[in-house]
Write an enzyme that holds these catalytic residues in place. Structure first.
Site, PDB file in Angstrom:
ATOM      1  N   CYS A  59       0.817  -1.223   0.000  1.00  0.00           N
ATOM      2  CA  CYS A  59       0.000   0.000   0.000  1.00  0.00           C
ATOM      3  C   CYS A  59       0.849   1.271   0.000  1.00  0.00           C
ATOM      4  O   CYS A  59       0.336   2.361  -0.222  1.00  0.00           O
ATOM      5  CB  CYS A  59      -0.967  -0.025   1.175  1.00  0.00           C
ATOM      6  SG  CYS A  59      -2.089  -1.424   1.092  1.00  0.00           S
ATOM      7  N   HIS A 115      -3.437   7.120   2.123  1.00  0.00           N
ATOM      8  CA  HIS A 115      -3.818   5.793   1.633  1.00  0.00           C
ATOM      9  C   HIS A 115      -5.171   5.443   2.249  1.00  0.00           C
ATOM     10  O   HIS A 115      -5.379   5.592   3.461  1.00  0.00           O
ATOM     11  CB  HIS A 115      -2.741   4.775   2.029  1.00  0.00           C
ATOM     12  CG  HIS A 115      -3.201   3.367   1.894  1.00  0.00           C
ATOM     13  ND1 HIS A 115      -3.703   2.871   0.711  1.00  0.00           N
ATOM     14  CD2 HIS A 115      -3.263   2.345   2.786  1.00  0.00           C
ATOM     15  CE1 HIS A 115      -4.049   1.604   0.891  1.00  0.00           C
ATOM     16  NE2 HIS A 115      -3.788   1.266   2.135  1.00  0.00           N
ATOM     17  N   ASN A 170     -10.163  -0.467   0.163  1.00  0.00           N
ATOM     18  CA  ASN A 170      -8.703  -0.372   0.070  1.00  0.00           C
ATOM     19  C   ASN A 170      -8.236  -1.087  -1.202  1.00  0.00           C
ATOM     20  O   ASN A 170      -8.294  -2.312  -1.283  1.00  0.00           O
ATOM     21  CB  ASN A 170      -8.095  -1.015   1.319  1.00  0.00           C
ATOM     22  CG  ASN A 170      -6.570  -0.975   1.334  1.00  0.00           C
ATOM     23  OD1 ASN A 170      -5.935  -0.703   0.313  1.00  0.00           O
ATOM     24  ND2 ASN A 170      -5.988  -1.252   2.499  1.00  0.00           N
TER      25      ASN A 170
HETATM   26  N1  COA Z   1     -18.240  -8.372  10.906  1.00  0.00           N
HETATM   27  C1  COA Z   1     -18.685  -8.536  12.164  1.00  0.00           C
HETATM   28  N2  COA Z   1     -17.865  -8.737  13.209  1.00  0.00           N
HETATM   29  C2  COA Z   1     -16.544  -8.762  12.958  1.00  0.00           C
HETATM   30  C3  COA Z   1     -16.010  -8.589  11.667  1.00  0.00           C
HETATM   31  C4  COA Z   1     -16.911  -8.388  10.621  1.00  0.00           C
HETATM   32  N3  COA Z   1     -16.514  -8.217   9.335  1.00  0.00           N
HETATM   33  N4  COA Z   1     -14.662  -8.655  11.733  1.00  0.00           N
HETATM   34  C5  COA Z   1     -14.352  -8.861  13.030  1.00  0.00           C
HETATM   35  N5  COA Z   1     -15.491  -8.935  13.767  1.00  0.00           N
HETATM   36  C6  COA Z   1     -15.621  -9.143  15.199  1.00  0.00           C
HETATM   37  C7  COA Z   1     -14.452  -9.881  15.805  1.00  0.00           C
HETATM   38  O1  COA Z   1     -14.619 -11.267  15.677  1.00  0.00           O
HETATM   39  C8  COA Z   1     -14.492  -9.400  17.211  1.00  0.00           C
HETATM   40  O2  COA Z   1     -15.495 -10.135  17.905  1.00  0.00           O
HETATM   41  P1  COA Z   1     -15.198 -10.676  19.365  1.00  0.00           P
HETATM   42  O3  COA Z   1     -14.972  -9.448  20.214  1.00  0.00           O
HETATM   43  O4  COA Z   1     -16.455 -11.421  19.702  1.00  0.00           O
HETATM   44  O5  COA Z   1     -13.978 -11.532  19.255  1.00  0.00           O
HETATM   45  C9  COA Z   1     -15.011  -7.962  17.118  1.00  0.00           C
HETATM   46  O6  COA Z   1     -15.636  -7.866  15.836  1.00  0.00           O
HETATM   47  C10 COA Z   1     -13.928  -6.930  17.229  1.00  0.00           C
HETATM   48  O7  COA Z   1     -12.862  -7.314  16.389  1.00  0.00           O
HETATM   49  P2  COA Z   1     -11.610  -6.361  16.148  1.00  0.00           P
HETATM   50  O8  COA Z   1     -10.620  -7.065  15.293  1.00  0.00           O
HETATM   51  O9  COA Z   1     -11.168  -5.842  17.486  1.00  0.00           O
HETATM   52  O10 COA Z   1     -12.309  -5.172  15.344  1.00  0.00           O
HETATM   53  P3  COA Z   1     -11.712  -3.765  15.016  1.00  0.00           P
HETATM   54  O11 COA Z   1     -12.534  -2.701  15.609  1.00  0.00           O
HETATM   55  O12 COA Z   1     -10.228  -3.712  15.252  1.00  0.00           O
HETATM   56  O13 COA Z   1     -11.952  -3.689  13.440  1.00  0.00           O
HETATM   57  C11 COA Z   1     -10.670  -3.891  11.411  1.00  0.00           C
HETATM   58  C12 COA Z   1     -11.323  -4.613  12.586  1.00  0.00           C
HETATM   59  C13 COA Z   1     -10.009  -4.897  10.502  1.00  0.00           C
HETATM   60  C14 COA Z   1     -11.788  -3.145  10.654  1.00  0.00           C
HETATM   61  C15 COA Z   1      -9.653  -2.852  11.972  1.00  0.00           C
HETATM   62  O14 COA Z   1      -8.805  -3.485  12.901  1.00  0.00           O
HETATM   63  C16 COA Z   1      -8.811  -2.244  10.892  1.00  0.00           C
HETATM   64  O15 COA Z   1      -9.301  -1.568  10.006  1.00  0.00           O
HETATM   65  N6  COA Z   1      -7.462  -2.424  10.975  1.00  0.00           N
HETATM   66  C17 COA Z   1      -6.586  -1.920   9.953  1.00  0.00           C
HETATM   67  C18 COA Z   1      -6.539  -2.883   8.827  1.00  0.00           C
HETATM   68  C19 COA Z   1      -5.974  -2.279   7.565  1.00  0.00           C
HETATM   69  O16 COA Z   1      -6.188  -1.136   7.293  1.00  0.00           O
HETATM   70  N7  COA Z   1      -5.260  -3.085   6.780  1.00  0.00           N
HETATM   71  C20 COA Z   1      -4.677  -2.653   5.550  1.00  0.00           C
HETATM   72  C21 COA Z   1      -3.590  -1.677   5.815  1.00  0.00           C
HETATM   73  S1  COA Z   1      -2.852  -1.169   4.344  1.00  0.00           S
END
Ligand code: COA
Length: 335
Positions: free
Chosen positions: A119, A261, A291
């Site tokens: 990215c 980004h 993304n």
């Molecule tokens: N739908 C519903 N629930 C979901 C889910 C989805 N698509 N994905 C995860 N969950 C759940 C998890 O299982 C977790 O449940 P639990 O508490 O019962 O275990 C809960 O939601 C929280 O998960 P978490 O991983 O803490 O969520 P988050 O708030 O961190 O959001 C992302 C997840 C991926 C959206 C976030 O971490 C993110 O955007 N990170 C950056 C990733 C990124 O940008 N990558 C590319 C970089 S170039």
């Protein structure tokens, strides 16, 4: 009003182009496949839908269309292009996909090669191309970000499949003797944290003859620790931009647009808040495309140029970040 006056060669940004595939995958569509909802995805990421390339499309075809649109904006003679850099992590040919864009464009005088930095790739490629122009080696360059991430997603993994989409964007950069519109840049890598975001090859052990073994390889799907990547982005991106402001004597008040980004709307808002940017200055099209990896920055840029949000001489602070882990920032004047 133009950039810093110089006795040496600078660069100017002459055109932009982009391309997205026709197929639209909405949050509702994804919720038919994995346990998620439109409400969850929108509130955690800001994404509503993304584009998915059809089986007849690949990074070269998308990249070609974006590059052609950028060249048409400049009205350059195709034979005057010296350099084509394609930022991609999803080449359709591991030996390089840029040559096939060169061939499709008919840019027979251009050297063309791929650059991989996930990215951060587009930003790193713009900086790389600018170095060739500033040394006087080349005069005109096309830099493309094109990715077909959909091919490498585990569509049963709800933690990652909601984030990504396919697309391409490009810009045309020219050497100039009058001024330098690349005001400053910085690039960083931390391989120690590389394990938080990978697209690793799968090694399959085999033998050629009885006593010579080898590994045949294919690629698995994106492996991501979302929380660690999130923490990395909201910490490092403001820092690198703040340092760049210090180095170049700029501050957020002097910047017209923050062009990050497009990974997650919460990341964009958090970085913008840390740097005191009003929400109106933060460019975003995450809702429509998600993304698209190396394509996000030129895709938002092109959209903003074409709908006349970004105007000639506007000053833009940009940052790419992601796998590597790698990140970078640049300050540039459009035009
Ligand atoms: N739908 C519903 N629930 C979901 C889910 C989805 N698509 N994905 C995860 N969950 C759940 C998890 O299982 C977790 O449940 P639990 O508490 O019962 O275990 C809960 O939601 C929280 O998960 P978490 O991983 O803490 O969520 P988050 O708030 O961190 O959001 C992302 C997840 C991926 C959206 C976030 O971490 C993110 O955007 N990170 C950056 C990733 C990124 O940008 N990558 C590319 C970089 S170039």
């Amino acid at each position: 009003m133009e950039g810093t006056n110089l006795n040496q060669i600078g660069v100017s940004f002459k055109g932009s182009g982009s391309y997205v595939p026709n197929q639209i995958l909405t949050n509702q569509d994804i919720s038919k496949r994995v346990d998620t909802s439109d409400e969850w995805i929108k509130s955690r990421t800001g994404i509503s839908e993304r584009r998915i390339s059809g089986i007849e499309e690949d990074v070269s075809q998308m990249g070609y269309k974006a590059a052609l649109a950028a060249i048409n904006m400049t009205k350059w003679d195709i034979n005057t292009i010296d350099l084509i850099i394609l930022a991609t992590s999803t080449p359709h040919d591991l030996f390089g996909s840029a040559p096939s864009i060169q061939e499709r464009l008919g840019a027979k005088n251009a050297v063309a090669f791929d650059l991989t930095a996930a990215c951060s790739g587009f930003l790193f490629a713009v900086i790389t191309a600018s170095q060739f122009l500033k040394t006087g080696s080349y005069k005109r360059a096309i830099v493309i970000g094109s990715d077909q991430i959909s091919s490498y997603i585990d569509w049963n993994d709800r933690r990652s499949c909601i984030l990504f989409g396919d697309g391409a964007g490009a810009i045309a950069i020219e050497a100039t003797l009058k001024y330098d519109n690349l005001i400053g840049f910085d690039m960083r890598t931390d391989g120690q944290r590389g394990c938080f975001l990978n697209l690793p090859s799968q090694i399959n052990e085999d033998v050629i003859t009885e006593n010579i073994n080898y590994s045949s390889s294919s690629f698995s799907s994106i492996q991501m620790n979302g929380q660690e990547v999130y923490k990395f982005a909201v910490k490092e991106v403001p820092l690198i931009i703040e340092n760049l402001f210090k180095k170049t004597n700029y501050s957020s008040e002097k910047i017209d647009w923050l062009l990050l980004h497009q990974a997650n709307q919460r990341i964009l808002d958090s970085v913008g808040d840390r740097l005191n940017f009003s929400r109106g200055k933060i460019l975003s099209n995450l809702s429509d495309y998600g993304n698209t990896s190396a394509a996000t920055i030129p895709l938002v840029l092109d959209e903003a140029v074409r709908n006349k949000k970004i105007k000639q001489n506007d000053i833009i602070a940009t940052s790419g970040f992601g796998a590597g882990l790698s990140w970078g920032a640049a300050l540039f004047r459009w035009g």
